[in-house]
Enzyme design. Structure first.
Site, PDB file in Angstrom:
ATOM      1  N   LYS A  80      58.885 -28.397 -13.890  1.00  0.00           N
ATOM      2  CA  LYS A  80      59.155 -29.005 -14.373  1.00  0.00           C
ATOM      3  C   LYS A  80      60.106 -30.167 -14.337  1.00  0.00           C
ATOM      4  CE  LYS A  80      56.535 -28.457 -18.586  1.00  0.00           C
ATOM      5  NZ  LYS A  80      56.371 -28.224 -20.035  1.00  0.00           N
ATOM      6  N   LYS A  82      47.013 -24.351 -11.396  1.00  0.00           N
ATOM      7  CA  LYS A  82      46.612 -24.250 -12.410  1.00  0.00           C
ATOM      8  C   LYS A  82      45.871 -25.350 -12.933  1.00  0.00           C
ATOM      9  CE  LYS A  82      48.962 -24.556 -16.211  1.00  0.00           C
ATOM     10  NZ  LYS A  82      50.769 -24.583 -17.058  1.00  0.00           N
ATOM     11  N   LYS A 129      46.386 -30.827 -17.770  1.00  0.00           N
ATOM     12  CA  LYS A 129      46.555 -32.115 -18.465  1.00  0.00           C
ATOM     13  C   LYS A 129      47.802 -32.604 -18.144  1.00  0.00           C
ATOM     14  CE  LYS A 129      49.614 -30.243 -22.392  1.00  0.00           C
ATOM     15  NZ  LYS A 129      48.872 -29.397 -23.745  1.00  0.00           N
TER      16      LYS A 129
HETATM   17  P1  TYM Z   1      51.249 -24.888 -23.833  1.00  0.00           P
HETATM   18  O1  TYM Z   1      50.413 -25.746 -24.836  1.00  0.00           O
HETATM   19  O2  TYM Z   1      51.344 -25.505 -22.079  1.00  0.00           O
HETATM   20  O3  TYM Z   1      49.617 -24.371 -23.559  1.00  0.00           O
HETATM   21  C1  TYM Z   1      49.100 -23.934 -24.761  1.00  0.00           C
HETATM   22  C2  TYM Z   1      48.354 -22.391 -23.753  1.00  0.00           C
HETATM   23  O4  TYM Z   1      47.216 -22.432 -23.359  1.00  0.00           O
HETATM   24  C3  TYM Z   1      47.753 -20.657 -22.168  1.00  0.00           C
HETATM   25  N1  TYM Z   1      47.219 -22.243 -21.122  1.00  0.00           N
HETATM   26  C4  TYM Z   1      45.941 -21.425 -20.051  1.00  0.00           C
HETATM   27  N2  TYM Z   1      45.529 -20.553 -20.067  1.00  0.00           N
HETATM   28  C5  TYM Z   1      45.105 -20.800 -18.804  1.00  0.00           C
HETATM   29  N3  TYM Z   1      44.561 -21.573 -17.960  1.00  0.00           N
HETATM   30  C6  TYM Z   1      45.529 -22.342 -17.812  1.00  0.00           C
HETATM   31  N4  TYM Z   1      44.931 -23.322 -16.901  1.00  0.00           N
HETATM   32  C7  TYM Z   1      46.298 -22.936 -19.020  1.00  0.00           C
HETATM   33  N5  TYM Z   1      47.281 -23.761 -19.550  1.00  0.00           N
HETATM   34  C8  TYM Z   1      47.524 -23.456 -20.280  1.00  0.00           C
HETATM   35  C9  TYM Z   1      49.638 -21.366 -22.070  1.00  0.00           C
HETATM   36  O5  TYM Z   1      49.439 -20.105 -21.489  1.00  0.00           O
HETATM   37  C10 TYM Z   1      49.577 -21.525 -23.538  1.00  0.00           C
HETATM   38  O6  TYM Z   1      49.236 -19.757 -24.408  1.00  0.00           O
HETATM   39  N6  TYM Z   1      55.921 -22.098 -24.593  1.00  0.00           N
HETATM   40  C11 TYM Z   1      54.040 -22.628 -24.937  1.00  0.00           C
HETATM   41  C12 TYM Z   1      53.633 -22.893 -25.967  1.00  0.00           C
HETATM   42  C13 TYM Z   1      54.851 -21.569 -26.897  1.00  0.00           C
HETATM   43  C14 TYM Z   1      54.538 -20.990 -27.321  1.00  0.00           C
HETATM   44  C15 TYM Z   1      55.878 -20.156 -28.284  1.00  0.00           C
HETATM   45  C16 TYM Z   1      53.150 -19.759 -26.730  1.00  0.00           C
HETATM   46  C17 TYM Z   1      55.639 -22.401 -28.078  1.00  0.00           C
HETATM   47  N7  TYM Z   1      56.756 -21.150 -28.365  1.00  0.00           N
HETATM   48  C18 TYM Z   1      55.731 -18.985 -28.502  1.00  0.00           C
HETATM   49  C19 TYM Z   1      53.888 -18.095 -27.409  1.00  0.00           C
HETATM   50  C20 TYM Z   1      54.729 -17.775 -28.774  1.00  0.00           C
HETATM   51  C21 TYM Z   1      53.431 -23.874 -23.986  1.00  0.00           C
HETATM   52  O7  TYM Z   1      53.895 -23.774 -23.069  1.00  0.00           O
HETATM   53  O8  TYM Z   1      51.675 -23.654 -23.933  1.00  0.00           O
END
Ligand code: TYM
Length: 330
Positions: free
Chosen positions: A113, A195, A198
């Site tokens: 990022k 990966k 969005k």
């Molecule tokens: P975020 O918002 O980027 O994504 C949310 C969830 O979706 C999963 N994910 C995927 N899984 C499979 N294939 C993909 N291409 C893919 N893209 C996204 C992510 O692994 C995630 O589980 N930091 C986290 C949000 C967060 C969080 C937390 C998660 C903040 N605090 C505490 C768990 C526990 C994030 O940015 O997810």
């Protein structure tokens, strides 16, 4: 026996992809009957990238409607908005004083990022995983269902829990990641080495949960495959492998059944069917989403009730932490 605790969250930073659904939310739904689940809309995390206030408000409410539409039931789990519970930011501060710059600078997501942002990397992007650790540790979570990309952040949460417990006394549960073997890393349809995200510049690389059928058909049709011509789940065919995982996630058919069904049948027919499987899988979610979005009062009642419960639980942990550190707790 007390139920085990599950915590997870998604950022309200725009439309969700089927990667978010398959890697995370879909699994959350199956956990809510058996575990004490907290599912958060992590708006504090989302502002590490500039957000238009109007859009952030809209995306936050839409994400709650997506949670509900995917089958999360506020009678069974706690659904809430991170900024409604001030303990997250407070514990994050405490944990940041125990986090090493070296470990934070090795975080893959931070490196990616910060490269994208260029020169002016904000400090929030750097400390982002500490806030994530606070989210998880506040609820004494046993399990954190996430996609593969969050594994490194989970390691940090575990390290911080252990560090705090060793320095003071046992306070935090050390959480385990829950990462499924299949679907934990859904890849871009345009580049199966990357990966699905969005933030991809090429919109043909991802399918959104709210995409229209004609867009889904177009994107699947254009998905990158190979010249081998066999529908097989193999690392040699990353494009097809990814499409099979998506097919399996939406149809609930096993990988082997899918391979068998398409033996001797070309990619064209496989892709046609896949598009329909995804469209049919998303249809009920999209319909429910529309109806939840028409009922703002209900959405408000859900997040208010969720915040109340989350505040109560997280404050118990925070007060314990403050007491152990030596703060005078009033
Ligand atoms: P975020 O918002 O980027 O994504 C949310 C969830 O979706 C999963 N994910 C995927 N899984 C499979 N294939 C993909 N291409 C893919 N893209 C996204 C992510 O692994 C995630 O589980 N930091 C986290 C949000 C967060 C969080 C937390 C998660 C903040 N605090 C505490 C768990 C526990 C994030 O940015 O997810």
């Amino acid at each position: 026996m007390e139920k085990k605790v599950v915590f997870s969250g998604v950022q309200p930073s725009g439309s969700l992809t089927i990667g978010n659904y398959i890697g995370a939310i879909k699994n959350w739904v199956s956990l809510q009957d058996e575990y004490e689940c907290y599912y958060c809309i992590v708006d504090l995390h989302s502002i590490t990238v500039p957000q238009e206030p109007k859009n952030l408000r809209k995306n936050t409410l839409e994400l709650l409607a997506v949670y509900l539409a995917c089958g999360l039931d506020p009678e069974k789990c706690t659904l809430f908005i991170q900024s409604h519970v001030s303990a997250h930011a407070e514990l994050s501060w405490v944990l940041s004083t125990m986090s090493y710059m070296g470990q934070l600078s090795r975080m893959t997501q931070y490196k990616e990022k910060s490269q994208r942002v260029g020169e002016n990397v904000n400090a929030g992007l750097f400390t982002y995983p500490v806030l994530m650790a606070a989210d998880i540790l506040l609820y004494q979570a046993d399990l954190v269902p996430v996609g593969e990309d969050q594994k490194q952040h989970l390691e940090l949460a575990r390290d911080l829990a252990e560090r705090f417990n060793n320095r003071y006394s046992p306070t935090f549960k050390v959480p385990e990641p829950l990462i499924k073997k299949e679907g934990a890393r859904i890849m871009s349809l345009q580049n199966p080495q990357k990966k699905m995200s969005k933030s991809d510049d090429n919109e043909n690389g991802y399918i959104l949960i709210l995409d229209k059928p004609e867009d889904i058909r177009r994107k699947v049709k254009r998905a990158v495959t190979d010249s081998i011509g066999v529908v097989r789940y193999s690392d040699e065919q990353p494009g097809i492998k990814n499409l099979i995982e998506i097919y399996s996630a939406f149809s609930k058919d096993s990988i082997e059944d899918i391979e068998k069904r398409y033996e001797g049948i070309g990619y064209g027919k496989f892709k046609e069917d896949l598009a329909e499987v995804v469209i049919e899988g998303l249809r009920p979610i999209q319909e429910k989403f529309d109806s939840y979005m028409k009922n703002k009062d209900y959405l408000e009642s859900v997040y208010k009730q969720g915040a109340e419960k989350a505040r109560y639980i997280s404050n118990k942990t925070l007060r314990k932490v403050y007491r152990k550190i030596g703060f005078i707790v009033n």
